[in-house]
Design a protein around this motif. Structure first.
Motif, PDB file in Angstrom:
ATOM      1  N   SER A   1       0.536   0.865 -11.297  1.00 11.77           N
ATOM      2  CA  SER A   1      -0.343   1.869 -10.688  1.00 11.77           C
ATOM      3  C   SER A   1      -0.499   1.632  -9.192  1.00 11.77           C
ATOM      4  CB  SER A   1      -1.719   1.840 -11.361  1.00 11.77           C
ATOM      5  OG  SER A   1      -1.626   2.185 -12.725  1.00 11.77           O
TER       6      SER A   1
ATOM      7  N   LEU B   1      -2.459  -4.028 -13.007  1.00 13.22           N
ATOM      8  CA  LEU B   1      -2.423  -2.746 -12.309  1.00 13.22           C
ATOM      9  C   LEU B   1      -1.171  -2.592 -11.452  1.00 13.22           C
ATOM     10  CD1 LEU B   1      -6.131  -2.667 -11.043  1.00 13.22           C
ATOM     11  CD2 LEU B   1      -5.205  -1.574 -13.090  1.00 13.22           C
TER      12      LEU B   1
ATOM     13  N   ASP C   1      -4.832   6.079 -11.196  1.00 13.63           N
ATOM     14  CA  ASP C   1      -4.781   6.781 -12.478  1.00 13.63           C
ATOM     15  C   ASP C   1      -5.753   6.171 -13.482  1.00 13.63           C
ATOM     16  OD1 ASP C   1      -3.882   8.817 -14.155  1.00 13.63           O
ATOM     17  OD2 ASP C   1      -2.380   7.524 -15.101  1.00 13.63           O
ATOM     18  N   GLY C   2      -6.936   5.809 -12.971  1.00 13.51           N
ATOM     19  CA  GLY C   2      -7.955   5.234 -13.833  1.00 13.51           C
ATOM     20  C   GLY C   2      -9.086   6.203 -14.097  1.00 13.51           C
ATOM     21  N   GLU C   3     -10.096   5.706 -14.795  1.00  9.88           N
ATOM     22  CA  GLU C   3     -11.283   6.490 -15.124  1.00  9.88           C
ATOM     23  C   GLU C   3     -12.510   5.630 -14.839  1.00  9.88           C
ATOM     24  OE1 GLU C   3     -13.454   8.085 -19.205  1.00  9.88           O
ATOM     25  OE2 GLU C   3     -11.252   8.099 -19.091  1.00  9.88           O
TER      26      GLU C   3
ATOM     27  N   GLY D   1      -8.940   7.166  -8.754  1.00  9.54           N
ATOM     28  CA  GLY D   1      -8.048   8.288  -9.011  1.00  9.54           C
ATOM     29  C   GLY D   1      -6.607   7.971  -8.653  1.00  9.54           C
TER      30      GLY D   1
ATOM     31  N   GLU E   1      -4.138   5.573 -22.860  1.00 10.72           N
ATOM     32  CA  GLU E   1      -5.478   5.781 -22.330  1.00 10.72           C
ATOM     33  C   GLU E   1      -5.564   5.250 -20.904  1.00 10.72           C
ATOM     34  OE1 GLU E   1      -8.487   4.157 -24.760  1.00 10.72           O
ATOM     35  OE2 GLU E   1      -8.063   5.453 -26.483  1.00 10.72           O
ATOM     36  N   LYS E   2      -6.371   5.912 -20.106  1.00  8.41           N
ATOM     37  CA  LYS E   2      -6.573   5.459 -18.736  1.00  8.41           C
ATOM     38  C   LYS E   2      -7.379   4.165 -18.735  1.00  8.41           C
ATOM     39  CE  LYS E   2      -6.594  10.079 -16.615  1.00  8.41           C
ATOM     40  NZ  LYS E   2      -5.493   9.893 -15.648  1.00  8.41           N
ATOM     41  N   ARG E   3      -7.097   3.311 -17.772  1.00  7.96           N
ATOM     42  CA  ARG E   3      -7.885   2.088 -17.631  1.00  7.96           C
ATOM     43  C   ARG E   3      -9.272   2.429 -17.108  1.00  7.96           C
ATOM     44  NH1 ARG E   3      -2.785  -0.270 -16.222  1.00  7.96           N
ATOM     45  NH2 ARG E   3      -2.263  -1.943 -17.691  1.00  7.96           N
TER      46      ARG E   3
ATOM     47  N   ASP F   1     -11.975  -2.411 -17.823  1.00  7.79           N
ATOM     48  CA  ASP F   1     -10.665  -3.063 -17.742  1.00  7.79           C
ATOM     49  C   ASP F   1     -10.466  -3.679 -16.362  1.00  7.79           C
ATOM     50  OD1 ASP F   1      -9.752  -2.182 -20.359  1.00  7.79           O
ATOM     51  OD2 ASP F   1      -9.605  -0.180 -19.469  1.00  7.79           O
TER      52      ASP F   1
END
Length: 309
Positions: free
Chosen positions: A261, A258, A55-57, A52, A3-5, A94
């Protein structure tokens, strides 16, 4: 697939966008101001670009236009309501990206914002009891210390509310009036240097176990409509500065969930930026009464016309 953070944003007008903030929160990037800046969609904002790239949300954007960190209550950044706005539908972030404080610098303190009837003065204050409206002048000598105490209290609240979240604090970054070849930022608007506020951010973040995205240390301006609110180009510049600052923190050895990422984002084309070097062109002790100042009253501007003409 992992799942995205989930990321949440705490900021002021620079981090708002129509439809992205809680109902009732003041927004800068809406209507004609979107057209004027070229910031036309959420993906044009600095925070959407950073989330973005990592790679998060986005979970929640609890930013409020005009807000300071310091203040007697909501919408001050250190209020309980602002911290609560970083969660959504029972989910906690997160990671939290914090970029706030330029209004503290611009007003010179919560008292000045209140007597100047700032648009985001705490709702708990009785305007009638404040007396006659007055324009702000010089900041008190301890303005940056007061700001630092409020900033640290804000982070402490955040740590209690979201103990598992990784908090990244962005230092304040000078903007440059669109179309100007030279730096235009007013570094001593009310007599206390911008970097005193940045020192306060760094100190508060360190004491509270947070990370620092030290964009100011990179020594660049972003493009701003009037020197404060980023244009679409300025948003791209600031996003790239944030990613570069996060990478600098990672390579300096700061532990971060992170890390992978951030390292990957540093290799993306978006991490390249065309921001120009900052330059402090005026050594006057303050902008108050200076003929080069953009504006120093309640409708202040962080612009100095001495070097950017």
């Amino acid at each position: 697939m992992a799942e995205k953070r989930l990321f949440s944003i705490l900021g002021d007008s620079i981090s708002t966008f129509e439809g992205c903030n809680p109902e009732g929160f003041r927004v800068f990037y809406e209507g004609e101001r979107q057209e004027a800046t070229g910031v036309l969609a959420p993906q044009d904002t600095w925070w959407a670009q950073v989330v973005g790239a990592l790679d998060g949300e986005l979970l929640a954007n609890g930013s409020y236009s005009g807000s300071m960190v310091e203040g007697a209550g909501f919408p001050a950044g250190n209020s309980a309501e602002r911290i609560a706005a970083l969660a959504r539908d029972g989910r906690a972030p997160d990671a939290v990206l914090v970029f706030i404080g330029i209004n503290d610098y611009g007003w010179g303190g919560a008292d000045a914002q209140a007597v100047g009837r700032g648009s985001a003065m705490p709702v708990c204050l009785d305007a009638a009891a404040l007396g006659e409206e007055r324009e702000p002048g010089l900041a008190p000598a301890d303005a940056a210390d007061r700001f630092g105490a409020a900033y640290e209290a804000m982070l402490a609240r955040m740590r209690v509310a979201y103990p598992r979240a990784e908090i990244w604090c962005c230092t304040l970054c000078p903007g440059r009036v669109v179309g100007r070849d030279g730096s235009t930022f007013a570094y001593r608007l009310r007599g206390v240097h911008l970097d005193a506020y940045n020192d306060a951010i760094r100190g508060a973040a360190t004491r509270q176990g947070c990370r620092v995205a030290d964009v100011r240390a990179l020594g660049c301006d972003y493009e701003g409509l009037e020197g404060t609110h980023p244009t679409a180009r300025g948003m791209r510049q600031f996003a790239a500065l944030v990613l570069r600052a996060m990478e600098a923190e990672r390579t300096a050895g700061a532990p971060t969930v992170l890390a992978e990422s951030i390292a990957e984002a540093a290799t993306l084309p978006a991490a390249a930026f065309d921001a120009l070097p900052s330059a402090e062109t005026c050594k006057e002790p303050s902008c108050i009464g200076c003929p080069h100042a953009g504006a120093t009253g309640s409708q202040w501007l962080l612009a100095c016309n001495k070097g950017g003409e």
